[in-house]
Design an enzyme around this catalytic site. Structure first.
Site, PDB file in Angstrom:
ATOM      1  N   ASP A   1       0.966  -1.190   0.095  1.00 55.48           N
ATOM      2  CA  ASP A   1      -0.167  -0.122   0.205  1.00 55.48           C
ATOM      3  C   ASP A   1       0.702   1.129   0.053  1.00 55.48           C
ATOM      4  OD1 ASP A   1      -2.380   1.659   0.117  1.00 55.48           O
ATOM      5  OD2 ASP A   1      -2.021   1.760   2.434  1.00 55.48           O
TER       6      ASP A   1
ATOM      7  N   THR B   1      -2.597   1.372  -4.720  1.00 52.72           N
ATOM      8  CA  THR B   1      -2.854   2.499  -4.049  1.00 52.72           C
ATOM      9  C   THR B   1      -4.236   2.875  -4.634  1.00 52.72           C
ATOM     10  OG1 THR B   1      -2.442   4.883  -3.170  1.00 52.72           O
ATOM     11  CG2 THR B   1      -1.622   4.146  -5.523  1.00 52.72           C
TER      12      THR B   1
ATOM     13  N   LYS C   1      -6.799  -5.250  -4.942  1.00 53.50           N
ATOM     14  CA  LYS C   1      -5.622  -5.471  -4.426  1.00 53.50           C
ATOM     15  C   LYS C   1      -5.444  -6.840  -4.304  1.00 53.50           C
ATOM     16  CE  LYS C   1      -4.967  -0.963  -1.889  1.00 53.50           C
ATOM     17  NZ  LYS C   1      -4.615  -0.327  -0.660  1.00 53.50           N
TER      18      LYS C   1
END
Length: 1180
Positions: A459, A748, A858
């Site tokens: 992240d 992100t 993600k």
């Protein structure tokens, strides 16, 4: 607006104590939505957010709902079918501990194998060892694990006892209106409970009233989701105004709510008071585990108790993970099983042949007892014919050779991992002083995986950056104000609010632009000044921040601490305070802002919180001048579509230019707009908002539609730039990881420009890299972009390779590539046939940067690599939106950051800073992998030597499986004689120093290439074991074959020889000696000698006094010396050849350490120009 109309319009704004529109009926915030996505759904492949919302919008039917009569638990649950409020986190009870613990332990199939061996040995026909001795190893392992589990569960029982015994005030059901204390475990659904300030919530309660006249309560959910910021919850005005009647029982009040579920961020219910139905949402319920803060008291009704509370429904553990080495170990275990079956088959077949040849002689052999000479009953005799004898011999051989698969290896691995975890936790290089947090090892079974990582998925916000937002600059009506100066050290130029004889100032200081300060204070009546004032008024008002007043050592000075769920909002409110717009009070119905010394009250008429669909939030404010204004802030991608461009086009373009400049230097940006609502606009909004907020179903989508309908035709006020600073050491850490052969991908939610800028700042992206950018909004365009990217990357690889060959004449190189892709593109790629194309281009690139990605995306990116390669993956993050990614990866690491501890709670390991990855992987990961890999091979070798010695002996005893080595020595060999040294070496040994591993990151490739544990090494180890077993057996056999020394004496010699040999073998491989290592190795040999002497001193055991007979002969000691010399020759020869002719990186580095001339070997690389150095650029 005319003054008369304005006055009439002002009459619509009812007193703030009873506002017409409640701010508690709001949609989920972005952070809450992200966390809910992580907490409620499985990590990957789960339902989409739309599906979840759709499921929650169904109307509650009586059959699907829970009916709660407020203050009447007997009517709510007449059959006592609902659970009480007692909770139980303990796994076992007194009655279930033994069966359940044994069941869980025997899920490890190796234990089932050893149990079957022990059972077979209990049969008279198959008994080889004593019945007790055969059970002892397995019983020891089971007992150690059971004691550990019992201790952990006892701690849980003790915690449950304390939790269930706490007291809470409960309304007397007799109607007296008094609250009487009752233990938490006795609470029931429907009871009215009172909670005081700083107390924990005993169950899931719907708020009925609070000490605040407007019904607001502040709760801290750190025990629920790990987030320390205060959240606001609200009681309905319908229950606030009727509280005396409700507590007296004179008013029938019931709640129809959804059945218990795990969603801690959602709640769907209806409240009926005197026939009037109002809706309830997530902001009207406080959950067990929260704490009441900044509120004197709160009264609520229990709707979920005990194991049905949301915190208990979310208490299930994370998915169990197994290390890569342990998985590979199964392959070798199968090979050992094949060897074991081969040995047993050979013995049984040879025994059958021997029996057939000597069939006529068996009657004279008392061993077989084929014939009864005593006249007794022959059914008790041991001989069952050749076929059955072969079968029995096979099973007996399995029992005798059982330690070919070492049972002690499992307990040794657990002990080694525990020791490794201790040293990782105590490592000062992994200690974060800023947060006072040590490294946490939450999963003990994957320590060695840290040494084999090839992909790191990280992240950005809070992981690479500090997530401590600092306001840096602003663009107001197209004018850039970015010349901010830090406040003076003594704080003389910091804006303060005067309250009586006290001075209140913001807790966090923000640098200010002198030009903007003058504009606000001296030129406020100009048009430019009015816009600036509106801009900062929007920053101070458009948020959910709660101001807390905290004391200082100076009694005349107080600090204003702004608490909120979003660090961005905190930064903006601190910025507004620095420029003179100080938020000093917030209730559910109004806020108080000190505007350049003039304290003003603004009525909060409506609030639409941020959501992931709109990507903005808005607040409707009743101003002191009787106007109603709508303030909106949000991402530029969502704000520019709702601005009034017909009159502000030039200003919008100038703002866009400033935003691009801010993003280019890594700042996070927000756009701020405003609209003044007319009477008709407000009445229309008020009507639709009340209808949407009281809808029985579809409430969330209706509220979003209402927000979108009013958030249009906005006048742009400006934009803000907030810096999220890089954590210390991030660029150096990424460079070290890259040199170690680890690819770092950043996933992100930030916009692309900001992510690229941060990528350059942290050296993830370099000027040498060629960027491949994919921003597509359809499947067709994604397909074309991926195909173009694959073609271009192949072209660059070809060109670069040709250029390198032209320059050097050999070798190959390629242009470093970076793939930059956004979340919109991933929507059309993940879980479709385009995944293969993405995988192909992503694995070619050196860096992958994914922007604007959702939590499940993600996890999808991690799964893209994990499911298609054998490479080890690691995910690291700090927020609830990283939980899916952390759980999907082979190794998950949580950062103790600003976004709560939910990532930490879901992780395998936790630490305070991203830079700690370098010592964790390159140092501890390397050590852990090397130690565990060697320990596994050594345990296979150690037991194989012992088994083959017994096998050679069987060949000389008519294949009858008699053993010269005592059964107690056989049992103690793996448990006592040779187990401790492997554990000590597995914890303490270091092939290379920390300094060397950090200075030469490429040494990490040893684990990535599996150089310390592979099939080739296993085969060589087994060959060495066979050779050493031949030496140990045949040297004494040949020396004593013509003497009167019996089998028991030879057995003692073989025992001492093999114990000494395997420990010397281990000593030869030790890299770093210390007194503990010396004591464990040489002490184990001494213990073996003492145990053999002790066993042979017991007259009731076979082999009584045998060791004394053989030790007194010189041939005994000569045999030992011969065994050590001959047994170690192949091992020593291979090590010498490897050291001198087959050097690897580890051996070279050890030589460098030995001679200490590091600097002499660091200048051997020549930097060559590449195509990418002369042709950097972007490919879109």
């Amino acid at each position: 607006m005319a003054d008369g109309e304005r006055t009439a319009f002002g009459d619509l704004l009812r007193p703030i104590a009873d506002p017409p529109v409640r701010p508690d009926l709001i949609s989920l915030s972005a952070s809450a939505t992200a966390a809910a996505s992580a907490a409620v759904d499985p990590p990957h492949g789960s339902r989409s957010e739309a599906d979840r919302l759709g499921a929650s919008l169904k109307e509650l039917a009586d059959a699907d709902a829970r009916i709660v009569f407020v203050g009447d638990p007997g009517r709510t649950d007449p059959g006592l079918a609902l659970p009480g409020n007692a909770v139980r986190t303990a796994k076992y009870s007194f009655l279930t501990f033994i069966p359940r613990n044994l069941f869980e332990q025997f899920r490890r199939l190796a234990y089932v194998y050893f149990l079957a061996i022990a059972v077979l040995n209990q049969l008279p026909q198959l008994a080889v060892f004593g019945r007790g001795a055969s059970v002892l190893p397995l019983a020891f392992v089971l007992l150690v694990t059971a004691v550990k589990d019992a201790y952990e569960d006892w701690r849980r029982h003790r915690s449950d006892l304390v939790e269930n015994g706490r007291a809470a005030p409960v309304l007397d059901p007799a109607g007296s209106g008094q609250f009487r204390p009752r233990r938490w475990k006795d609470l029931r659904v429907g009871e009215v409970i009172k909670v005081l300030a700083d107390e924990s919530i005993p169950c899931d309660m719907v708020l009925l009233a609070t000490s605040d006249p407007t019904g607001v309560a502040y709760v801290q959910t750190i025990n629920l989701d790990g987030e320390s910021n205060l959240k606001t919850r609200y009681a309905k005005q319908e229950t606030m105004s009727r509280l005396p009647s409700i507590t007296a029982g004179s008013v029938t009040t019931l709640i129809r709510c959804e059945t218990p579920n795990r969603n801690i961020y959602g709640f769907h219910a209806n409240l009926e008071v005197d026939g009037k139905r109002v809706s309830l949402g997530a902001s009207n319920i406080i959950l067990r585990g929260c704490e009441l803060k900044n509120t004197a008291w709160a009264i609520g009704v229990a709707v979920y108790t005990g194991n049905e509370t949301k915190v208990m429904l979310n208490s299930s553990g994370a998915t169990s993970k197994r290390s890569r080495l342990e998985t590979h170990m199964n392959r070798e275990t199968l090979l050992l099983s094949a060897i074991l079956i081969t040995l047993c088959s050979a013995v049984s077949i040879c025994n059958g042949i021997w029996l057939a040849i000597h069939r006529d002689e068996l009657e004279l052999s008392q061993y077989f007892r084929k014939r009864d000479y005593s006249g007794g009953d022959e059914k008790y005799y041991n001989y069952y014919g050749i076929a059955m004898q072969v079968f029995f011999i096979f099973l007996m051989a399995v029992i005798v050779f059982q330690i070919m698969i070492p049972i002690s290896l499992y307990i040794s691995m657990e002990l080694v991992r525990l020791g490794q975890a201790y040293f990782m936790i105590r490592d000062k290089n992994l200690y974060d002083e800023s947060s006072n947090s040590r490294f946490q090892c939450r999963a003990l079974n994957i320590n060695e995986d840290l040494g084999q990582i090839r992909y790191v998925f990280s992240d950005k916000t809070g992981t690479l950056t500090e997530n401590k937002m600092v306001f840096q600059c602003a663009s107001i009506r197209g004018i850039d104000y970015s010349e901010g100066k830090d406040p003076s050290p003594n704080g003389s130029d910091v804006y303060c609010v005067v309250v009586g004889d006290q001075f209140w100032r913001p807790k966090m200081l923000v640098k200010t632009d002198p030009k903007l300060v003058r504009l606000l204070r001296s030129e406020g009546e100009t048009q430019e000044g009015k816009h600036a004032r509106d801009f900062f008024l929007a920053l101070a008002a458009c948020n959910t921040i709660v101001p807390l007043i905290v004391g200082t050592p100076d009694p005349k000075q107080k600090l204003i601490d702004y608490q909120g769920e979003s660090p961005d909002e905190q930064a903006l409110v601190y910025a507004a305070a620095a420029y003179g717009y100080v938020l000093i009070e917030r209730t559910s119905g109004h806020i108080v802002i000190d505007v350049l010394g003039d304290r003003q009250r603004f009525n909060v008429l409506g609030l639409h919180e941020f959501d992931s669909d709109r990507k903005r939030m808005s607040v409707i404010i009743g101003c002191p001048d009787r106007t109603v204004r709508l303030f909106v802030k949000g991402a530029d991608s969502s704000m520019f579509g709702v601005l009034e461009k017909s009159i502000d086009l030039d200003i919008i373009r100038a703002t866009e230019t400033n935003l691009h400049a801010y993003s280019s230097v890594g700042l996070r940006t927000l756009v701020v707009g405003m609209r003044e609502l007319s009477r008709n606009d407000f009445e229309e909004w008020q009507s639709t908002y009340e209808k949407a907020s009281t809808a029985l179903y579809g409430r969330g989508s209706l509220l979003r539609a209402v927000a979108s309908s009013v958030e249009n035709n906005l006048q742009i006020l400006g934009a803000s730039g907030i810096e999220d600073k890089l954590q210390q050491g991030v660029p150096e850490a990424i460079e070290s990881l890259r040199q170690a052969g680890i690819r770092v991908w950043v996933l992100t939610g930030d916009k692309q420009e900001t992510a690229i800028s941060i990528g350059y700042s942290c050296k993830l992206l370099t000027s040498e890299m060629t960027h491949i950018v994919i921003n597509s909004n359809s499947e067709a365009s994604c397909r074309k972009s991926l195909e173009d990217a694959i073609a271009i990357s192949s072209k660059f690889v070809t060109i670069s390779s040709r250029a390198q060959n032209t320059i050097t004449g050999s070798g190959s190189a390629r242009v470093p590539l970076a793939l930059i892709i956004d979340g919109t593109s991933l929507v059309h790629i993940l879980e479709t046939e385009l995944e293969e194309k993405l995988f192909k281009i992503a694995t070619v690139c050196d860096v992958v940067l994914c922007c604007r990605v959702a939590p499940l995306q993600k996890a999808g990116i991690v799964a893209l690599i994990k499911k298609r390669t054998e490479d080890m993956t690691l995910a690291i993050g700090d927020g609830a939106n990283d939980v899916s990614m952390i759980q999907m990866a082979d190794v998950g690491i949580g950062i103790s950051g600003q976004e709560g501890r939910q990532a930490v709670m879901a992780s395998d390991f936790a630490m305070g800073q991203f830079r700690f990855l370098v010592p964790l992987l390159l140092v501890h990961g390397h050590w852990n992998y090397q130690r565990i890999a060697y320990m596994i091979l050594y345990n296979f070798y150690r037991n194989a030597v012992f088994v083959f010695i017994m096998f050679w002996y069987v060949l000389y005893t008519a294949y009858t499986l008699t053993t010269a080595i005592t059964e107690w020595s056989s049992v103690l060999y793996s448990v006592l004689y040779s187990a401790l040294p492997t554990v000590v070496v597995g914890i303490l040994d270091k092939d290379l120093s920390r300094r060397t591993l950090l200075e030469y990151p490429k040494l990490y490739g040893n684990g990535q290439r599996e150089e310390s544990y592979n099939l080739k090494l296993f085969i060589l180890t087994m060959m060495d074991a066979i050779w050493q077993s031949l030496v140990v057996f045949f040297i004494p056999y040949m020396a004593y074959r013509d003497t009167t020394v019996d089998g028991s004496s030879l057995g003692d010699l073989w025992t001492l020889a093999v114990v000494t040999l395997v420990n010397i073998h281990l000593a030869m491989d030790v890299f770093r000696w210390n007194w503990i290592t010396h004591l464990s190795i040489w002490g184990s040999i001494a213990v073996a000698v003492m145990c053999v002497i002790l066993i042979d001193s017991m007259w009731f055991l076979p082999g009584y006094w045998a060791i004394y007979h053989i030790m007194k002969t010189g041939l005994f000691w000569l045999c030992l010396l011969g065994i050590f010399a001959a047994g170690m020759i192949p091992r020593f020869t291979m090590k010498a050849l490897a050291e001198y002719f087959m050097l690897n990186d580890i051996q070279i580095s050890r030589e460098l350490e030995k001679f200490g001339n590091f600097n002499d070997f660091t200048g051997t690389e020549i930097s060559m120009s590449t195509f990418s150095q002369t042709h950097p650029g972007f490919i879109r």
